[in-house]
Scaffold this motif. Structure first.
Motif, PDB file in Angstrom:
ATOM      1  N   ASN A 261       0.807  -1.107  -0.103  1.00 23.70           N
ATOM      2  CA  ASN A 261      -0.082   0.140   0.024  1.00 23.70           C
ATOM      3  C   ASN A 261       0.849   1.026  -0.029  1.00 23.70           C
ATOM      4  O   ASN A 261       1.584   1.334   0.970  1.00 23.70           O
ATOM      5  CB  ASN A 261      -0.924   0.092   1.100  1.00 23.70           C
ATOM      6  CG  ASN A 261      -1.862  -1.030   1.226  1.00 23.70           C
ATOM      7  OD1 ASN A 261      -2.302  -1.503   0.212  1.00 23.70           O
ATOM      8  ND2 ASN A 261      -2.410  -1.461   2.330  1.00 23.70           N
ATOM      9  N   GLU A 262       0.619   2.020  -1.274  1.00 29.53           N
ATOM     10  CA  GLU A 262       1.684   3.325  -1.171  1.00 29.53           C
ATOM     11  C   GLU A 262       0.646   4.693  -1.012  1.00 29.53           C
ATOM     12  O   GLU A 262      -0.307   4.562  -1.623  1.00 29.53           O
ATOM     13  CB  GLU A 262       2.372   3.372  -2.538  1.00 29.53           C
ATOM     14  CG  GLU A 262       3.362   2.204  -2.634  1.00 29.53           C
ATOM     15  CD  GLU A 262       4.404   2.527  -3.531  1.00 29.53           C
ATOM     16  OE1 GLU A 262       4.533   3.571  -4.035  1.00 29.53           O
ATOM     17  OE2 GLU A 262       4.942   1.404  -4.326  1.00 29.53           O
ATOM     18  N   HIS A 263       1.122   5.513  -0.408  1.00 27.16           N
ATOM     19  CA  HIS A 263       0.408   6.754  -0.281  1.00 27.16           C
ATOM     20  C   HIS A 263       1.763   7.883  -0.585  1.00 27.16           C
ATOM     21  O   HIS A 263       2.844   7.639  -0.056  1.00 27.16           O
ATOM     22  CB  HIS A 263       0.360   7.286   1.213  1.00 27.16           C
ATOM     23  CG  HIS A 263      -0.964   6.715   1.746  1.00 27.16           C
ATOM     24  ND1 HIS A 263      -2.437   7.078   1.540  1.00 27.16           N
ATOM     25  CD2 HIS A 263      -1.344   5.333   2.241  1.00 27.16           C
ATOM     26  CE1 HIS A 263      -3.157   6.570   2.028  1.00 27.16           C
ATOM     27  NE2 HIS A 263      -2.692   5.487   2.482  1.00 27.16           N
ATOM     28  N   VAL A 264       1.170   8.815  -1.672  1.00 29.34           N
ATOM     29  CA  VAL A 264       1.954   9.611  -2.082  1.00 29.34           C
ATOM     30  C   VAL A 264       1.283  10.884  -1.896  1.00 29.34           C
ATOM     31  O   VAL A 264       0.339  11.338  -2.619  1.00 29.34           O
ATOM     32  CB  VAL A 264       2.780   9.475  -3.502  1.00 29.34           C
ATOM     33  CG1 VAL A 264       3.746  10.635  -3.884  1.00 29.34           C
ATOM     34  CG2 VAL A 264       3.013   8.242  -3.688  1.00 29.34           C
ATOM     35  N   ILE A 265       1.635  11.708  -0.669  1.00 29.98           N
ATOM     36  CA  ILE A 265       0.755  13.011  -0.357  1.00 29.98           C
ATOM     37  C   ILE A 265       1.633  14.122  -0.589  1.00 29.98           C
ATOM     38  O   ILE A 265       2.738  14.241   0.090  1.00 29.98           O
ATOM     39  CB  ILE A 265       0.285  12.672   0.968  1.00 29.98           C
ATOM     40  CG1 ILE A 265      -0.610  11.574   1.015  1.00 29.98           C
ATOM     41  CG2 ILE A 265      -0.437  14.088   1.343  1.00 29.98           C
ATOM     42  CD1 ILE A 265      -0.902  11.094   2.375  1.00 29.98           C
ATOM     43  N   GLU A 266       1.120  15.097  -1.167  1.00 30.48           N
ATOM     44  CA  GLU A 266       1.885  16.522  -1.558  1.00 30.48           C
ATOM     45  C   GLU A 266       1.076  17.471  -0.807  1.00 30.48           C
ATOM     46  O   GLU A 266      -0.223  17.832  -1.177  1.00 30.48           O
ATOM     47  CB  GLU A 266       1.960  16.508  -2.829  1.00 30.48           C
ATOM     48  CG  GLU A 266       3.229  17.807  -2.945  1.00 30.48           C
ATOM     49  CD  GLU A 266       3.357  17.888  -4.614  1.00 30.48           C
ATOM     50  OE1 GLU A 266       4.308  18.961  -4.622  1.00 30.48           O
ATOM     51  OE2 GLU A 266       3.186  17.006  -5.385  1.00 30.48           O
TER      52      GLU A 266
END
Lengths: 433, 251
Positions: A261-266
Motif C-alpha cells: 500500500n503506497e501513499h504519496v501525498i503532497e
C-alpha cells in the motif's frame, strides 16, 4: 536511463497481457503517456531501492497467481451498519445491479469508463496527473501501469458535504482474476467526502486513486482489505492537499499473501493536515503473510501537519515492512511531521523491517519519527490472566490495544467502532479455529 | 480455605532460594496478616500463589479449598476464586477499564460453567461498586490504570476484587503509596467484602494498614519462613519495637 534488459523483458511480458481501453483523445493521450512512463521505468524488481524488503515478482508477472476465495458470508460485513452508498465491483468489474444508484446530494459520481470517453471533462486535469507527479523522486511503475490500462473505476466530485460515505465493495469470485481499477476523487473548496473500501477485489488487484483536496476541503478514507489469504494487492493513493484542507486515510489489513500500500501525498497549501494510518494483522499459519506500507509525504507549504501511524501484529512467520518518508521543502516552515511504525511480534518466526526517512530543507520545523519492534508485554499479560482472562483472549486484548493508536486516526466514531468490532470478531473467530 | 504446607520456592533464573518452607492456613471468614522486613519473601509468596512466571517451586504445596493451586494456570486460579491485589498494578494502554473487567468477569463465569453477565447488568453492578470506592465514570472508561494516581490504582484493585467476588483475597502491600484518606477508602472497600465465606491474606510492611483492616491472625515472616504467629497484638509489637526484637527472639 534505460532499464536493464531483464527488467524490460519482464515489463513487456506484462504489457503484452493487457489491452488499452478506447476512449476520448485526452484519455488515450494520458494512457499512452503512462505506458511510456512504464517502459521508461520498467516494472519493479527486488533490486530497486524501494523494493528491497518486498519481492514484487508476483505483482509484475504476466498473469495473476491463483487465489482461493475466502468465505466470510456467515460473518457480519465490514461497515454493515453504516448508512452508505455502495458501489460494487466483482473481480474488478463494476456491477450496476449490485450497486446503489450513483446519486447523492453534494456529490457527482460517474463511472471511469464513461468519463474517459467524454471529450471534455474536468478529469483531464486529474487522471494520471497526480500519479505522474508522484513518480518523482521515487518511481512507482505499477501505478503508471494502472493509469495506462485501468479498465474500470469511479470518478467522484464533491461540491458540498456528502451526507453519507461512499463505499467501494470489491468482491472476489474468480480464483484467477486480475483487476486494475482507477478512481478519481476531487473535493472542491470547503467540501467533504468519506470514501470506504472493503474486500479483496481479485486474485491480484492493482488499484490507483488520485485525490485532489481543495482549500478548506476534507477527504476521509477508511479501508478494510480483503481477508482472502492468497490475494495480492498493490495500491496507490496519490493526493494533493490544499490550504486548510484535511486528508485522512486508515487501512485495516488482515491476511493477504502480498500487500503493498503506497501513499504519496503532497501538501501544497498552508495550514493543511495529512494523516495516514494502518493496522495490519498478519498470521502466516494458513498462508504466508507479507504486508508493506510505503508512504511519501511532501510538505511544500507553511504550518503543515502530517502523521504516519502504522502498527503491525505479526505471527507464524508473517512479514511486515514500513517505508515512510517526510520531505520538508525549503520554505515549508512550521511543519509538524510525525511518524511512528511499530510491530508486535507474537513469535520469533515473524519479522518487521522499517525504513524511516526524514529529509528537511526548512529550518523551523518539528519532525519526529520512531520505529519499534517488540513482543507482548508479559507484565500486562500476567495481570490480565491473574484476573481470570485466558491467555489467548488476554493476548487479543493487548493486540487491539497495540493497534489502537492507528485506529484512533479514524475520525468518525461510528466507523472507528465498526473497525474495532470487526477486528474483535476476527480475532475471536481465529481463537475458535 | 487456603492451605500452604512447606512451600519452598527459588528463582527460576538464579540459584536463589526465596521461600524456605512456608506453612500457613487461612480459614474462610478470617483475615490473616503477614508482616516482615523487606526481602523476607512476602511478595514472592503472593506471586507464587497467583502463578506468576519466574519462580520454581522446589517443595511443598498450596491449595485452595482442596484444589492444588500450583498445578493451575493463573486464569484457572482466578476462576477458582483466588485474587491478588497487586503492589504495583499494571498499566495497560489501549484496554479500557470496563472492557477489561467485563472480559475478566465473564471469562471467570464461563470457566465455572456459569452464564455470562449481560452488558446492562454489568453496567449497573460496576456503577454501584465504583460509587462506593469514589471511582468516577471517567476512571472506568480510561485505559486500565493509565494515568491513575497511586491511590486510584489501589482503589481500582479493590473495585476489581468487589466485581469478581473471589473466595480468597491476597493484598500485597496495598498500603504502599497511599495517603491517609486513600488508605481509609481502600480499607473500607476491603472491610465491606469481609464475609464468612471469604478469606483474606494481607501482606504489609507496616502496622498502620492493620488499624483499618483488623486482622484475626498476624504472622511474621523472615528469611523465607513464617517465624512467629499471634493475634493482632503482634502487629502492635512490631510497630513499637520494629522487627529486630522478634527476629532476635526466634533466631
Amino acid at each position: 536511463m534505460a532499464a536493464p534488459a531483464a527488467k524490460m523483458d519482464l515489463t513487456e511480458a506484462r504489457i503484452a497481457t493487457l489491452s488499452m481501453p478506447e476512449g476520448a483523445a485526452w484519455a488515450t493521450d494520458a494512457r499512452n503517456a503512462a505506458l511510456a512512463r512504464v517502459r521508461e521505468m520498467g516494472l519493479p524488481t527486488r533490486r530497486d531501492e524501494y523494493w528491497r524488503y518486498t519481492d514484487p515478482a508476483t505483482l509484475t508477472q504476466a498473469s495473476a497467481p491463483r487465489a482461493a476465495i475466502f468465505d466470510d458470508r456467515d460473518e457480519p460485513p465490514v461497515f454493515g451498519d453504516i448508512d452508505k452508498l455502495n458501489i460494487v465491483f466483482v473481480d474488478g468489474v463494476f456491477s450496476p445491479e449490485k450497486s446503489d444508484p450513483l446519486e447523492m446530494a453534494g456529490l457527482e459520481i460517474e463511472r471511469l469508463s464513461d468519463v474517459l470517453s467524454t471529450d471534455i471533462h474536468w478529469a483531464k486535469d486529474l487522471y494520471g496527473v497526480r500519479e505522474t507527479a508522484g513518480q518523482d523522486p521515487v518511481a512507482r511503475p505499477l501505478a503508471a501501469l494502472n493509469t495506462a490500462f485501468a479498465t474500470d473505476g469511479v470518478v467522484i466530485r464533491a461540491t458540498g458535504k456528502a451526507e453519507r460515505p461512499v463505499c467501494f465493495i470489491y468482491l472476489h469470485r474468480d480464483e484467477t482474476s486480475d483487476a486494475t481499477l482507477h478512481h478519481l476523487v476531487k473535493v472542491e473548496t470547503g467540501a467533504e467526502v468519506t470514501i470506504l473500501e472493503i474486500g479483496p477485489a481479485a486474485a491480484r488487484f492493482n488499484k490507483c486513486m488520485e485525490i485532489d483536496v481543495a482549500d478548506g476541503a476534507a477527504f476521509h478514507h477508511v479501508r478494510a482489505q480483503g481477508r482472502d489469504h492468497e490475494r495480492r494487492a498493490a495500491t496507490h493513493m496519490f493526493a494533493r492537499v490544499g490550504a486548510d484542507a484535511l486528508y485522512k486515510s486508515f487501512t485495516l489489513t488482515a491476511n493477504g499473501v502480498m500487500t503493498r500500500n503506497e501513499h504519496v501525498i503532497e501538501i501544497v497549501g498552508d495550514n493543511a493536515s495529512a494523516h495516514v494510518a494502518g493496522a495490519a494483522l498478519g498470521d502466516g499459519a494458513s498462508a504466508p503473510f507479507h504486508h508493506d506500507d510505503t508512504v511519501f509525504i511532501t510538505h511544500d507549504a507553511l504550518n503543515g501537519e502530517s502523521r504516519q501511524v502504522y502498527k503491525k501484529v505479526l505471527r507464524n512467520g508473517a512479514e511486515g515492512v514500513f517505508q515512510g518518508k517526510i520531505l520538508v521543502k525549503e520554505g515549508a516552515q512550521k511543519t509538524d511531521g510525525y511518524q511512528i511504525s511499530q510491530s508486535l511480534l507474537l513469535d520469533e518466526d515473524s519479522s518487521f523491517q522499517a525504513k524511516p526517512e526524514l529529509e528537511i530543507y526548512a529550518d523551523d520545523v518539528a519532525c519526529s519519527h520512531g520505529s519499534t519492534t517488540g513482543a507482548i508485554d508479559e507484565e500486562a499479560l500476567f495481570y490480565l490472566r491473574s484476573r481470570g482472562v485466558p491467555t489467548e483472549i488476554a493476548t487479543d486484548l493487548l493486540v487491539i490495544a497495540f493497534l489502537a493508536e492507528a485506529i484512533d486516526e479514524i475520525e468518525s466514531e461510528a466507523l472507528r467502532e465498526d473497525i474495532i468490532a470487526r477486528l474483535m470478531h476476527w480475532l475471536e473467530r481465529r481463537r475458535q479455529g | 480455605m487456603l492451605e500452604i504446607k512447606g512451600l519452598a520456592v527459588k528463582l527460576e533464573e538464579e540459584d536463589k532460594q526465596i521461600l524456605k518452607g512456608v506453612d500457613l492456613s487461612v480459614e474462610a471468614g478470617k483475615v490473616h496478616a503477614i508482616m516482615g522486613p523487606n526481602g523476607s519473601g512476602k511478595s514472592t509468596l503472593s506471586y507464587v500463589l497467583s502463578g506468576r512466571d519466574g519462580y520454581e517451586v522446589t517443595g511443598g504445596s498450596a491449595s485452595l479449598e482442596g484444589e492444588d493451586l500450583l498445578e493451575m494456570d493463573p486464569e484457572e486460579r482466578a476462576a477458582a476464586g483466588l485474587f491478588l491485589a497487586f503492589q504495583y498494578p499494571v498499566e495497560i494502554p489501549g484496554v479500557g477499564n470496563m472492557t477489561f473487567l467485563r472480559t475478566a468477569l465473564n471469562a471467570q463465569r464461563k470457566a465455572r460453567g456459569e452464564e455470562e453477565m449481560s452488558a446492562g447488568d454489568f453496567l449497573k453492578l460496576i456503577r454501584a461498586k465504583a460509587k462506593d470506592l469514589k471511582i468516577d465514570a471517567d476512571m472506568l472508561k480510561r485505559p486500565v490504570n493509565v494515568g491513575f494516581s497511586g491511590g486510584e490504582k489501589k482503589r481500582n484493585e479493590i473495585l476489581q476484587m468487589a466485581m469478581l467476588e473471589p473466595k480468597m483475597c491476597i493484598l500485597d502491600e496495598t498500603d504502599s503509596g497511599l495517603d491517609v484518606d486513600a488508605m481509609k477508602l481502600v480499607s473500607e472497600g476491603v472491610n465491606a467484602l469481609r464475609s464468612e465465606g471469604r478469606g483474606f491474606l494481607v501482606i504489609t510492611h507496616y502496622q498502620r494498614l492493620l488499624d483499618h483492616i483488623k486482622p484475626d491472625v498476624v504472622h511474621i515472616m523472615a528469611d523465607g519462613r513464617i517465624v512467629k504467629t499471634g493475634g493482632p497484638e503482634l502487629a502492635l509489637e512490631v510497630e513499637k519495637n520494629g522487627y529486630a526484637d522478634i527476629l532476635a527472639e526466634v533466631a
